[in-house]
Scaffold this motif. Structure first.
Motif, short mmCIF file in Angstrom:
data_model
loop_
_atom_site.label_atom_id
_atom_site.label_comp_id
_atom_site.label_asym_id
_atom_site.label_seq_id
_atom_site.Cartn_x
_atom_site.Cartn_y
_atom_site.Cartn_z
N ALA A 131 0.85 -1.19 0.00
CA ALA A 131 0.00 0.00 0.00
C ALA A 131 0.88 1.24 0.00
O ALA A 131 1.37 1.66 1.05
CB ALA A 131 -0.93 0.00 1.21
N LEU A 132 1.11 1.80 -1.18
CA LEU A 132 1.92 3.02 -1.28
C LEU A 132 1.08 4.22 -0.86
O LEU A 132 -0.04 4.41 -1.36
CB LEU A 132 2.40 3.23 -2.71
N GLY A 133 1.59 5.01 0.05
CA GLY A 133 0.79 6.09 0.62
C GLY A 133 -0.25 5.55 1.57
O GLY A 133 -1.28 6.19 1.81
N GLY A 134 0.02 4.39 2.13
CA GLY A 134 -0.96 3.69 2.97
C GLY A 134 -1.27 4.37 4.29
O GLY A 134 -2.21 3.96 4.98
N ALA A 135 -0.50 5.41 4.65
CA ALA A 135 -0.79 6.13 5.88
C ALA A 135 -1.67 7.34 5.64
O ALA A 135 -2.05 8.04 6.59
CB ALA A 135 0.52 6.58 6.55
N GLY A 136 -2.01 7.62 4.38
CA GLY A 136 -2.86 8.76 4.06
C GLY A 136 -4.33 8.44 4.22
O GLY A 136 -4.72 7.31 4.54
N GLU A 137 -5.17 9.44 3.98
CA GLU A 137 -6.62 9.29 4.17
C GLU A 137 -7.19 8.10 3.40
O GLU A 137 -7.82 7.22 3.96
CB GLU A 137 -7.35 10.56 3.73
N MET A 138 -7.00 8.12 2.08
CA MET A 138 -7.59 7.08 1.23
C MET A 138 -6.87 5.75 1.43
O MET A 138 -7.48 4.69 1.49
CB MET A 138 -7.52 7.47 -0.24
N GLY A 139 -5.53 5.83 1.55
CA GLY A 139 -4.74 4.62 1.65
C GLY A 139 -5.06 3.79 2.87
O GLY A 139 -5.14 2.56 2.79
N ARG A 140 -5.24 4.44 4.01
CA ARG A 140 -5.48 3.64 5.21
C ARG A 140 -6.88 3.03 5.24
O ARG A 140 -7.07 1.96 5.81
CB ARG A 140 -5.21 4.45 6.47
N VAL A 141 -7.86 3.70 4.59
CA VAL A 141 -9.19 3.08 4.49
C VAL A 141 -9.11 1.82 3.62
O VAL A 141 -9.63 0.76 3.98
CB VAL A 141 -10.20 4.07 3.91
N ALA A 142 -8.44 1.95 2.47
CA ALA A 142 -8.29 0.77 1.60
C ALA A 142 -7.53 -0.34 2.30
O ALA A 142 -7.89 -1.52 2.21
CB ALA A 142 -7.57 1.17 0.31
N ALA A 143 -6.48 0.04 3.03
CA ALA A 143 -5.67 -0.96 3.74
C ALA A 143 -6.50 -1.69 4.79
O ALA A 143 -6.35 -2.91 4.98
CB ALA A 143 -4.46 -0.29 4.39
N ARG A 144 -7.37 -0.97 5.47
CA ARG A 144 -8.22 -1.60 6.49
C ARG A 144 -9.12 -2.67 5.87
O ARG A 144 -9.27 -3.77 6.41
CB ARG A 144 -9.08 -0.54 7.17
N VAL A 145 -9.72 -2.34 4.72
CA VAL A 145 -10.59 -3.32 4.05
C VAL A 145 -9.78 -4.51 3.57
O VAL A 145 -10.19 -5.67 3.75
CB VAL A 145 -11.33 -2.65 2.88
N LEU A 146 -8.63 -4.27 2.98
CA LEU A 146 -7.79 -5.36 2.48
C LEU A 146 -7.30 -6.26 3.60
O LEU A 146 -7.24 -7.48 3.45
CB LEU A 146 -6.61 -4.79 1.70
N ARG A 147 -6.96 -5.65 4.73
CA ARG A 147 -6.44 -6.44 5.86
C ARG A 147 -7.50 -7.41 6.38
O ARG A 147 -7.17 -8.46 6.93
CB ARG A 147 -5.98 -5.52 6.99
N GLY A 148 -8.77 -7.05 6.19
CA GLY A 148 -9.84 -7.91 6.68
C GLY A 148 -10.22 -9.03 5.74
O GLY A 148 -11.14 -9.80 6.04
N ASP A 149 -9.53 -9.15 4.61
CA ASP A 149 -9.84 -10.20 3.64
C ASP A 149 -8.82 -11.33 3.75
O ASP A 149 -7.61 -11.10 3.74
CB ASP A 149 -9.83 -9.62 2.22
N ASP A 150 -9.32 -12.56 3.84
CA ASP A 150 -8.44 -13.72 4.04
C ASP A 150 -7.48 -13.95 2.88
O ASP A 150 -6.45 -14.62 3.05
CB ASP A 150 -9.29 -14.98 4.24
N ARG A 151 -7.80 -13.42 1.71
CA ARG A 151 -6.93 -13.63 0.56
C ARG A 151 -5.65 -12.81 0.65
O ARG A 151 -4.68 -13.08 -0.05
CB ARG A 151 -7.68 -13.29 -0.73
N VAL A 152 -5.65 -11.78 1.49
CA VAL A 152 -4.46 -10.95 1.67
C VAL A 152 -3.60 -11.57 2.76
O VAL A 152 -3.92 -11.50 3.95
CB VAL A 152 -4.85 -9.50 2.02
N THR A 153 -2.52 -12.20 2.37
CA THR A 153 -1.66 -12.89 3.32
C THR A 153 -0.59 -12.00 3.91
O THR A 153 -0.03 -12.31 4.97
CB THR A 153 -1.00 -14.10 2.63
#
Length: 399
Positions: free
Chosen positions: A5-27
């Motif tokens: 997640a490039l820019g993962g600490a920004g507004e949009m990035g951290r929301v996307a990261a939160r959703v991705l982290r909750g998916d079992d396919r993301v190891t």
């Protein structure tokens, strides 16, 4: 799947990261940001890895991309960082997705299609709200016509407020760039330059006449990729009269070189802080839904018009309404890769997207309730019933 997640600490990035982290396919998930402290904070909250990374450092970026299967790029401005990061991802054999809402870098990145295909890389550009969800609304609207001549995507500026900040955000700077000078649109089947903030009269089935002003977004140049026969395509912004007047004043000042883009962004950010958005008034502000598409053309041999609006949302912030679609798009891209560089309307199936998107929206609505379509050939009662039963139910509940 390993996600960077490039820019993962920004507004949009951290929301996307939160959703991705909750998916079992993301190891594995790595929050990469030039602000190491912010990256570590977000990573701790999500149980992810953190990485200090300045995307202008080519060797470090290449090394990080080689360790990932998919890069989620929320680093702006895209006119500076979009094409080089995509090129680096292709070189590393890493799939790519972003929220680029600037038409010129979108056009530049689409030129990398052959290189992406040769490398077996799937890239998806502009997967936020607008562009992103708006493009898929246009696909749904256009699918009801036998021939599509004109497409308009529209968004309400009062839904685009970002986190309060002492300075202009990258999103505000982008906005000022896209209301000044000329912007690319599709006219008579060709890409041309037209002045920004041209006024458009919008005939919305079931709602009547509204107005919007042209804004420099990629939909105006990418929608013809999905509708090759379309003659006109435009992205418009909808606002109340005071906000429209302020935008026109800023445009005039920038065009006359009385203000730089950066200075105009500072003034716009101050105005935004003085006039915070009330989500419950989004429809009233312009008389049109917060996010919609209108298709005009022919059906059964007669002129016809269709409008499709988003009726459910994942939250009441710009970060939610951009970052969540980004994450949903990333997961769909990974599940169905197709090498090449794509806009949302040429890669994603709208039914699959809205079904996946529904579970992340307020109240977990039924996928069938995610959008609402009204038609020029439907009866007024039918359109009114559809609008009153479904439009913006999530916002009403949140109020």
């Amino acid at each position: 799947m390993r996600v960077l997640a490039l820019g993962g600490a920004g507004e949009m990035g951290r929301v996307a990261a939160r959703v991705l982290r909750g998916d079992d396919r993301v190891t594995a998930l790595t929050i990469a940001d030039r602000d190491e402290r912010a990256a570590r904070k977000v990573a701790r909250e999500l149980g992810a890895e953190a990485r200090a990374l300045d995307v202008t450092d080519g060797p470090l970026l290449a090394a990080a991309l080689r360790e990932a299967d998919l890069v989620v790029n929320t680093v702006g401005p895209y006119f500076r960082f979009g094409p080089p990061i995509l090129a680096a991802a292709i070189a590393a054999g890493c799939d790519y997705i972003d929220i680029c809402d600037d038409p010129q870098p979108t056009a530049d990145m689409l030129e990398l299609d052959a290189e992406a295909k040769a490398a077996g890389v799937t890239a998806l550009l502009g997967m936020g709200a607008s562009p992103g969800v708006a493009n898929l609304l246009a696909v749904r609207a256009g699918a009801e016509l036998d021939r599509v001549d004109s497409l308009v995507t529209g968004w309400n500026i009062h839904s685009a407020h970002t986190e309060q900040s002492a300075s202009a955000t990258a999103a505000v700077v982008h906005g000022m760039r896209q209301i000044s000078g000329n912007i690319p649109v599709t006219r008579a089947g060709a890409r041309v330059e037209r002045p920004a903030l041209e006024r458009f009269r919008l005939e919305y089935p079931g709602l009547g006449t509204g107005a919007g002003r042209s804004f420099g977004h990629p939909e105006a140049i990418t929608l013809p990729l999905a509708f090759p026969g379309v003659r006109n395509a435009t992205s418009v912004v909808v606002a109340d009269r005071p906000t429209s007047a302020a935008l026109l004043a800023l445009r005039t000042a920038m065009n006359r070189r009385l203000l730089t883009v950066d200075r105009a962004a500072v003034l716009a950010a101050r105005l935004e802080r003085l006039l915070p958005a009330d989500p419950a008034t989004l429809v009233a502000a312009g008389g049109l839904p917060p996010l919609f598409a209108i298709a005009e053309g022919e059906r059964d041999g007669s002129p016809a018009r269709v409008a499709t609006a988003l009726s459910q949302v994942p939250g009441l912030s710009m970060a939610d309404n951009t970052g969540v679609p980004l994450a949903v798009g990333a997961l769909l891209l990974a599940a169905n890769p197709r090498p090449g560089v794509h806009a949302p309307e040429t890669l994603l199936d709208p039914d699959q997207f809205f079904a996946a998107f529904a579970s992340h929206c307020l109240g977990a609505p039924d996928p069938a309730a995610m959008t609402i379509t009204t038609r020029s050939w439907a009866t007024p009662d039918s359109n009114a019933a559809a609008l009153s039963s479904a439009l913006l139910t999530a916002l009403i509940a949140a109020r």
